[in-house]
Design a protein around this motif. Sequence first.
Motif, PDB file in Angstrom:
ATOM      1  N   GLN A  54       0.831  -1.207   0.000  1.00 22.89           N
ATOM      2  CA  GLN A  54       0.000   0.000   0.000  1.00 22.89           C
ATOM      3  C   GLN A  54       0.866   1.258   0.000  1.00 22.89           C
ATOM      4  O   GLN A  54       0.558   2.232  -0.688  1.00 22.89           O
ATOM      5  N   ALA A  55       1.956   1.229   0.781  1.00 28.15           N
ATOM      6  CA  ALA A  55       2.855   2.381   0.813  1.00 28.15           C
ATOM      7  C   ALA A  55       3.480   2.617  -0.555  1.00 28.15           C
ATOM      8  O   ALA A  55       3.584   3.753  -1.033  1.00 28.15           O
ATOM      9  N   ARG A  56       3.887   1.534  -1.184  1.00 25.32           N
ATOM     10  CA  ARG A  56       4.516   1.643  -2.507  1.00 25.32           C
ATOM     11  C   ARG A  56       3.529   2.223  -3.519  1.00 25.32           C
ATOM     12  O   ARG A  56       3.846   3.118  -4.300  1.00 25.32           O
ATOM     13  N   GLN A  57       2.276   1.705  -3.491  1.00 21.08           N
ATOM     14  CA  GLN A  57       1.261   2.185  -4.424  1.00 21.08           C
ATOM     15  C   GLN A  57       0.903   3.633  -4.140  1.00 21.08           C
ATOM     16  O   GLN A  57       0.688   4.432  -5.061  1.00 21.08           O
ATOM     17  N   LEU A  58       0.826   4.002  -2.878  1.00 21.83           N
ATOM     18  CA  LEU A  58       0.491   5.377  -2.513  1.00 21.83           C
ATOM     19  C   LEU A  58       1.533   6.353  -3.058  1.00 21.83           C
ATOM     20  O   LEU A  58       1.192   7.391  -3.645  1.00 21.83           O
ATOM     21  N   VAL A  59       2.806   6.025  -2.853  1.00 21.47           N
ATOM     22  CA  VAL A  59       3.873   6.915  -3.330  1.00 21.47           C
ATOM     23  C   VAL A  59       3.869   6.992  -4.852  1.00 21.47           C
ATOM     24  O   VAL A  59       4.027   8.055  -5.446  1.00 21.47           O
ATOM     25  N   ARG A  60       3.621   5.849  -5.485  1.00 24.97           N
ATOM     26  CA  ARG A  60       3.598   5.816  -6.949  1.00 24.97           C
ATOM     27  C   ARG A  60       2.453   6.677  -7.486  1.00 24.97           C
ATOM     28  O   ARG A  60       2.620   7.463  -8.417  1.00 24.97           O
ATOM     29  N   ASP A  61       1.261   6.536  -6.879  1.00 26.79           N
ATOM     30  CA  ASP A  61       0.114   7.313  -7.330  1.00 26.79           C
ATOM     31  C   ASP A  61       0.285   8.795  -7.020  1.00 26.79           C
ATOM     32  O   ASP A  61      -0.214   9.657  -7.759  1.00 26.79           O
ATOM     33  N   LEU A  62       0.972   9.101  -5.930  1.00 26.70           N
ATOM     34  CA  LEU A  62       1.180  10.488  -5.539  1.00 26.70           C
ATOM     35  C   LEU A  62       1.911  11.265  -6.633  1.00 26.70           C
ATOM     36  O   LEU A  62       1.649  12.445  -6.860  1.00 26.70           O
ATOM     37  N   GLU A  63       2.818  10.580  -7.346  1.00 27.50           N
ATOM     38  CA  GLU A  63       3.598  11.232  -8.398  1.00 27.50           C
ATOM     39  C   GLU A  63       2.731  11.681  -9.561  1.00 27.50           C
ATOM     40  O   GLU A  63       3.140  12.536 -10.350  1.00 27.50           O
ATOM     41  N   THR A  64       1.535  11.124  -9.678  1.00 28.08           N
ATOM     42  CA  THR A  64       0.671  11.464 -10.815  1.00 28.08           C
ATOM     43  C   THR A  64      -0.295  12.599 -10.502  1.00 28.08           C
ATOM     44  O   THR A  64      -1.058  13.006 -11.360  1.00 28.08           O
ATOM     45  N   ARG A  65      -0.269  13.098  -9.267  1.00 27.37           N
ATOM     46  CA  ARG A  65      -1.224  14.126  -8.876  1.00 27.37           C
ATOM     47  C   ARG A  65      -0.698  15.526  -9.188  1.00 27.37           C
ATOM     48  O   ARG A  65       0.377  15.678  -9.754  1.00 27.37           O
ATOM     49  N   GLY A  66      -1.430  16.557  -8.804  1.00 31.83           N
ATOM     50  CA  GLY A  66      -1.112  17.924  -9.203  1.00 31.83           C
ATOM     51  C   GLY A  66       0.035  18.542  -8.427  1.00 31.83           C
ATOM     52  O   GLY A  66       0.693  17.908  -7.597  1.00 31.83           O
ATOM     53  N   SER A  67       0.262  19.830  -8.689  1.00 34.37           N
ATOM     54  CA  SER A  67       1.421  20.532  -8.130  1.00 34.37           C
ATOM     55  C   SER A  67       1.341  20.677  -6.611  1.00 34.37           C
ATOM     56  O   SER A  67       2.365  20.839  -5.953  1.00 34.37           O
ATOM     57  N   ARG A  68       0.132  20.604  -6.035  1.00 35.93           N
ATOM     58  CA  ARG A  68      -0.011  20.774  -4.594  1.00 35.93           C
ATOM     59  C   ARG A  68       0.064  19.444  -3.850  1.00 35.93           C
ATOM     60  O   ARG A  68       0.016  19.410  -2.615  1.00 35.93           O
ATOM     61  N   ALA A  69       0.192  18.326  -4.570  1.00 31.57           N
ATOM     62  CA  ALA A  69       0.147  17.011  -3.935  1.00 31.57           C
ATOM     63  C   ALA A  69       1.295  16.803  -2.957  1.00 31.57           C
ATOM     64  O   ALA A  69       1.103  16.288  -1.854  1.00 31.57           O
ATOM     65  N   PHE A  70       2.502  17.211  -3.332  1.00 34.83           N
ATOM     66  CA  PHE A  70       3.667  16.951  -2.478  1.00 34.83           C
ATOM     67  C   PHE A  70       3.604  17.734  -1.166  1.00 34.83           C
ATOM     68  O   PHE A  70       3.731  17.142  -0.089  1.00 34.83           O
TER      69      PHE A  70
END
Length: 435
Positions: free
Chosen positions: A52-68
């Motif tokens: 789940q952690a791996r998938q979360l980090v991977r999906d996070l990279e596809t989100r917008g400029s405010r995601a990080f």
Amino acid sequence: MEEIHKKLLQRNRTNLVKDLDPSKLYDGLLEKGVFTQDMVDEIKSSGTRRDQARQLVRDLETRGSRAFPLFLECLQETGQHSLAGLLLNAAPPAVQLQPSTPTQAVRPVVQPLPVYSPMDVDKQRKDVAPVYPIQRPTTTPSPSPEREYLRPRPQGRTRRDSIQNYKMDATPCGHCLIINNVDFEEQSSLNNRKGSNIDCDKLERRFKALNFDVKVRTNLKQRQIKHELSALSKKDHSQYDCCLVIMLSHGTEVSHSRFPGAVYGVDGQHVTVQYITNYLNGQNCPSLQGKPKLFFIQACGGGEKDTGFEVSPDESQPPIGGADDQTDAIPMSSSSDSLSMSDEPDARATLPTPSDILVSYSTFPGYVSWRDTQAGSWYVETLDRILEENATTDDLVTMLMMVNNEVAQNSAKGLYKQMPGSFNFLRKLLYFKTQ
């Protein structure tokens, strides 16, 4: 997401996967709009905490400029300060880590009108203006009470000539990636696919003639297939109108939640069709948003052979097919998904946005797809000829229906049948630019 933020996540992926507690983050990421509920549900279903952690980090990279920066906030709010500090300390001094304040749009407050049953007019509140029937000429029969309160239906119906066409006049029109797997490794237990090079040559010539920049890759392993798709998704497609992926390989049936089927790398490891389409969807490849993304799959959808059914004499056609027909079938895989469990930064997958996607299968899910070792596959041979004869006048969906009809007339070994089909999420008509 900003490229510098992606690199921070990628450089610290190992520690994030090792120490991150995703369960504490879901509510915050939902509340802040970083993930949708569907995305969170998919992450939760991906397996162990590490998965789940791996998938979360991977999906996070596809989100917008405010995601990080919002992700950092969630880490701090849930007490995961060591990971937040790790990312903060790794960031160059000039990198902006605070979330930018979104512009608040001022919207008028709209008060909903009360809704009453047409037959309960007498029970309406006195402060609400009554609704009176429309006055009609006396020559027209008085409508029933139900008619008086029904919203009138629009006149006429949607006509074919009112449907828009996709823009398809860029030069070149777009990228076309052909993955042609012919020679399979011995440990894969898969036979070599004689005749596939004939298919590949036909499709390469055809789509070059249809104004595509064609790239052919041969005999790829699972990881190499994913790498090619990832590289294609990272290209800037802004100047192009379309993107096309063709898979020529052995295939199998897998459990799926969206697009059925999977194709094999020459190492015997498969990639699901839904994973293949994910790379080019509107979230993972923004420069293709609103543009058609086409996938042609010449592979078996499973191991079942279709013997067909009897039809009336006026429906029957002379059977086509020879003794050299082979299948591209592999038994159904027990895997429910083939999303990569590696920590490679190019392994990206999110819940797909399937608009403007068309997946054309050489055969119905669950059934074998036939290939003549001398002439190539039934599906590709027919598709190539239909495109040559009709691309100047007909749209793609109409031509695929022609392919379906013609392939359905074939018979392998005088017995077995094949039925191609499509998952069509196109919103407009698609006409190829012909020379």
